[in-house]
Structure formats: structure tokens, C-alpha cells
Write a protein that holds these residues in place. Sequence first.
Motif, PDB file in Angstrom:
ATOM      1  N   VAL A  52       1.030  -1.070   0.359  1.00  0.00           N
ATOM      2  CA  VAL A  52       0.015   0.116  -0.010  1.00  0.00           C
ATOM      3  C   VAL A  52       0.676   1.596  -0.237  1.00  0.00           C
ATOM      4  CG1 VAL A  52      -1.837  -0.888   1.174  1.00  0.00           C
ATOM      5  CG2 VAL A  52      -0.120   0.294   2.433  1.00  0.00           C
ATOM      6  N   ILE A  53       0.378   2.937  -0.694  1.00  0.00           N
ATOM      7  CA  ILE A  53       1.314   3.746  -0.867  1.00  0.00           C
ATOM      8  C   ILE A  53      -0.302   4.760   0.022  1.00  0.00           C
ATOM      9  CG2 ILE A  53       2.013   5.092  -2.042  1.00  0.00           C
ATOM     10  CD1 ILE A  53       3.060   3.577  -3.604  1.00  0.00           C
ATOM     11  N   PRO A  54       0.424   5.039   1.386  1.00  0.00           N
ATOM     12  CA  PRO A  54      -0.872   5.689   1.552  1.00  0.00           C
ATOM     13  C   PRO A  54      -0.955   7.454   1.234  1.00  0.00           C
ATOM     14  CG  PRO A  54       0.815   5.346   3.203  1.00  0.00           C
ATOM     15  CD  PRO A  54       1.276   4.485   2.793  1.00  0.00           C
TER      16      PRO A  54
ATOM     17  N   LEU B 125      -7.125  -7.487  -0.898  1.00  0.00           N
ATOM     18  CA  LEU B 125      -6.189  -6.234   0.421  1.00  0.00           C
ATOM     19  C   LEU B 125      -7.211  -4.548  -0.417  1.00  0.00           C
ATOM     20  CD1 LEU B 125      -3.900  -4.828   0.789  1.00  0.00           C
ATOM     21  CD2 LEU B 125      -2.657  -4.742  -1.443  1.00  0.00           C
ATOM     22  N   THR B 126      -7.511  -4.764  -0.660  1.00  0.00           N
ATOM     23  CA  THR B 126      -8.550  -3.653  -1.629  1.00  0.00           C
ATOM     24  C   THR B 126      -9.475  -3.304  -0.306  1.00  0.00           C
ATOM     25  OG1 THR B 126      -8.106  -3.990  -3.754  1.00  0.00           O
ATOM     26  CG2 THR B 126     -10.482  -2.467  -3.045  1.00  0.00           C
TER      27      THR B 126
ATOM     28  N   ALA C 247     -10.207  -0.883   7.294  1.00  0.00           N
ATOM     29  CA  ALA C 247      -9.897   0.194   8.137  1.00  0.00           C
ATOM     30  C   ALA C 247      -9.963   1.269   8.028  1.00  0.00           C
ATOM     31  CB  ALA C 247      -8.147   0.494   7.478  1.00  0.00           C
ATOM     32  N   ASN C 248     -11.272   1.447   7.119  1.00  0.00           N
ATOM     33  CA  ASN C 248     -12.324   2.637   6.553  1.00  0.00           C
ATOM     34  C   ASN C 248     -11.338   3.935   6.123  1.00  0.00           C
ATOM     35  OD1 ASN C 248     -14.277   1.995   8.038  1.00  0.00           O
ATOM     36  ND2 ASN C 248     -13.679   2.859  10.186  1.00  0.00           N
ATOM     37  N   TYR C 249     -10.672   2.984   5.083  1.00  0.00           N
ATOM     38  CA  TYR C 249     -10.399   4.779   4.057  1.00  0.00           C
ATOM     39  C   TYR C 249     -10.751   4.402   2.939  1.00  0.00           C
ATOM     40  CZ  TYR C 249      -6.695   5.157   7.654  1.00  0.00           C
ATOM     41  OH  TYR C 249      -5.945   5.139   8.748  1.00  0.00           O
ATOM     42  N   ILE C 250     -10.527   5.042   2.287  1.00  0.00           N
ATOM     43  CA  ILE C 250     -11.526   5.264   0.350  1.00  0.00           C
ATOM     44  C   ILE C 250      -9.880   4.554  -0.101  1.00  0.00           C
ATOM     45  CG2 ILE C 250     -12.078   6.394  -1.699  1.00  0.00           C
ATOM     46  CD1 ILE C 250     -13.157   8.533   0.828  1.00  0.00           C
TER      47      ILE C 250
ATOM     48  N   VAL D  15      -5.900   5.646   0.206  1.00  0.00           N
ATOM     49  CA  VAL D  15      -4.525   4.163   0.905  1.00  0.00           C
ATOM     50  C   VAL D  15      -4.655   3.944  -0.822  1.00  0.00           C
ATOM     51  CG1 VAL D  15      -3.993   1.877   1.664  1.00  0.00           C
ATOM     52  CG2 VAL D  15      -4.615   4.145   2.977  1.00  0.00           C
ATOM     53  N   ALA D  16      -3.596   3.589  -1.786  1.00  0.00           N
ATOM     54  CA  ALA D  16      -3.552   3.324  -2.847  1.00  0.00           C
ATOM     55  C   ALA D  16      -2.585   1.795  -3.278  1.00  0.00           C
ATOM     56  CB  ALA D  16      -2.524   4.155  -3.833  1.00  0.00           C
ATOM     57  N   ILE D  17      -3.272   1.192  -3.959  1.00  0.00           N
ATOM     58  CA  ILE D  17      -1.951  -0.367  -4.114  1.00  0.00           C
ATOM     59  C   ILE D  17      -0.395   0.263  -4.907  1.00  0.00           C
ATOM     60  CG2 ILE D  17      -2.161  -2.406  -4.856  1.00  0.00           C
ATOM     61  CD1 ILE D  17      -5.123  -2.840  -3.854  1.00  0.00           C
TER      62      ILE D  17
END
Length: 426
Positions: free
Chosen positions: A165-167, A220-221, A227-230, A235-237
Motif C-alpha cells: 500500500v501507498i498511503p 487487499l482492497t 480500515a475505513n479508508y477510501i 490508500v492506494a495499491i
Amino acid sequence: KIAEIRARQVFDSRSNPTVEVDVILQSGAMGRAIVPSGASTGIYEALELRDQDPSRYMGKSVFQAVTNVKDILAPQLIGMDASDQRALDNRMILLDGTENKSRLGANAILGISMAAAKACANQLKMPLYRYLGGAQAHLLPMPMIQIIGGGLHADSVIDLQDFLVIPVGAGSFSQAMEMTYNVYNATKKVYHEHNLDISVSDEGGFWPRFSSNEQAMQILTQGIQYANYIPGQDVAIALDVASSHFYKDQKYHFAAENKEMTTEEFVDILESWVDKYPIISMEDCCAEDDWSGWELVSNRLGQRIQLIGDDLFTTNIQRIQKGVELGVCNSVLIKMNQIGTLTETLDAIEETKKAGYLPVVSARSGETEDTTMVDLCLATNAGQIKVGSIARSERLAKYNELLRIEEELGESGIFARREVFKNILS
Ligand code: PGA
Ligand code: ZN
């Protein structure tokens, strides 16, 4: 001036032997460095010298490299000015005399190269990043952190090597760590829901027995959502496809899915993943010699995501230049031990930036408590770092050092937010 050089065999995070070097200056200041080690290595990397004696450490001991430090390199380097890193590294390159450091070993040479820089920093009572980067060093990197491991780091249960992940929504380095922690732990719930057992891979990510590569992306998505992120926005993959290791006879092979693909078919699949999942970065999409495949990927995806060359470039300036000329990739993975000296690594980063490509400073799958790569990242304002997962202390040694540096820099430190990608993504 260098007064003494010591070396010994120690262990890395996979329990394999590796080289540790101490460089001691006439003032008494000392620098100590441990060399990391890869498992999914590229064929164009500088040579890591191992003894190949089956009766000791299954052939993996590095006693010869240690002897080369003590008996061949040290006598030629004692008395040299350790602060002239380029002269020191050049002397070692000449003493080795081969294209890929195969006579004395890149592990022997890099150990001295890093330890000498650390000794100088210690003498000046400066952090290493400040010594190497001067007053300009201020950029805290955006991390790319492994959540799921695969490929050669996880018994090849699935073919792709890293699901990271890249936050991108983080506003500071410490916030990036917190967001990653939340995702890492939220994905555990998803595994349980799917009745997937978990064990920890070489770089600390989990490696459930997924039914396909794509299932790992789905999970992962979902973990990001749990985790309550969009996904994509917060957070990207990122993927390290590490495809050199499943490319044979001009075909890409997914062993677990029993699938064989031409380059075109394989690139179609990569593109479909970018369409379906919040992927913002992919590494080693094509094999280290598949330059035409790389041209195809770059044409199709080069404006949409970060394309990193790892096995393709091996931190080698000639290979980076070839890539830039062909217009393949837009980013370079930087690993000191792929090339074997600090000076050549710094040159590779400069060349990468000059081309408008993004450097990503990376650890190896075999790591130790040594944190030199963190200083390298800071010193060059590289902007991105890849260390593995958020578990296992050889990984945390790097993240914890970054947290200390974040505190130490205070107001003068700037976190490389999402903007780090602005030059390459339209
Ligand atoms: P390695 O893996 O250290 O085993 O080469 C890391 C990577 O491929 O990025
Ligand atoms: Zn890689």
C-alpha cells in the motif's frame, strides 16, 4: 584518514550469512555497516560473493568476502581520506577490476563503502543523511509498504511478489505509518472471513494460500475499506510483479493458476488490474530482458501509474540510460548492493532524477538492523522508500529510524505527500 578496517561474518533476517565491516579513522571515530542480500535478484546485479562450499552454511558462507576485505582491500585503503568517498570507491572498483565486482565481491566492497561514510559522519557527530546530503536533505519519503507477500519470498504460493500500500492521503510520515498499520491489521479480518490461514513472508507481509493473484488484490482492497479508508484516495495499491522470475521461453507463467501468456496477453492482464483496482504503482511488470514488453507496458500504462524498474535497471547507470532512451518506466528502484558502492548508487539516483524519473530507495528481502538505506533516501531527497512490511524488526529498524528523523527535522522536515507523483502521472 582510515586507520583500520575490520570485517566479520554475521547473519541477516533469513538467517543467511552476510558481511559486516568496521572502518576506524585515525581520530578513533568508527563506522559499522552490514550488507543486505536479495532473493529475487536480477541477473545484471553486481555479484554477491558466497563461498559455495556445501559443507558450510549450505554454500552460503561469506568467509572469502570477509578475507577480501581484510587482506586485499584494507591494506590498499589504509591511509586514504575516508571523506573522499568517490576516490575510495573508485580505488575498490579498480582493485576488483571486473565489470560486476565478481573478483572481490560486491558484498565486500559495499561493506567498506558504507562503513567509511558512517565513520566520517560519526567523526563530525552528524547523522549520516546530513553528512551525505548536506543542509538540503529534508524530504521524508512516502513509504510503499508490503501487506501481502508472494513469489520467491513466500514459497511461490502466488506468482506476484509484493502487494503493497501507498498511503497517499497521509499528511506526515507518522500518519502514513498509522494508516498502514490499520490496513495491515484490517486485512487479517478479511483473511479470517475467507478462512485463509496466515503466515509471515520474508518481508513481514502475510501469505495466505490465495486461489489467484487477483484474489490477493481483492482482499487487499477490502482490507483498505475495512480500515475505513477510501481505496485510491486515502490508500492506494502498489504491486511488485517481479516477473523476471516467471518469464521463460518468451512467455509469462502463472504457476498457481496454470496459465501461460504471451507478452501482449500478460500486459492486457496488468492493464485490466489497473482498471479494476486502485493501483498506482507497478514494479518489474516485464522481465529484465524483455525491453519490447517494457515498451508496450510503458505506452499503455506510463501515463496512468508509476512504472518501476528493479531487475530491469539493477541500479546500474548504463541500464537506466538505456531505459530512458527507450522511454520505458518512469521510476527506478534503488538498491545499493545491486551496484556495490555508495558513489555509484548516488550517481544512479542523480541520473534517475535528471531524466525526470522517480527514485524509490529500497531494502532487500534479506535485511539486518543496518539503516544506511534510510540515510541514503533522506540525503538524496529521493521522496519514496520501500522497506517491506510493517512487521519484523529488520524492517521496523528502518521505519523507527525514519520516525526519529521526522522528530529531529521538526519544522524543517517536509513529507513527500501524494505530490511526489505529480511529474509522472497526468
Ligand atoms: P529481493 O526483493 O531483495 O529479494 O530482490 C526485493 C524486490 O524485488 O524489490
Ligand atoms: Zn522488486
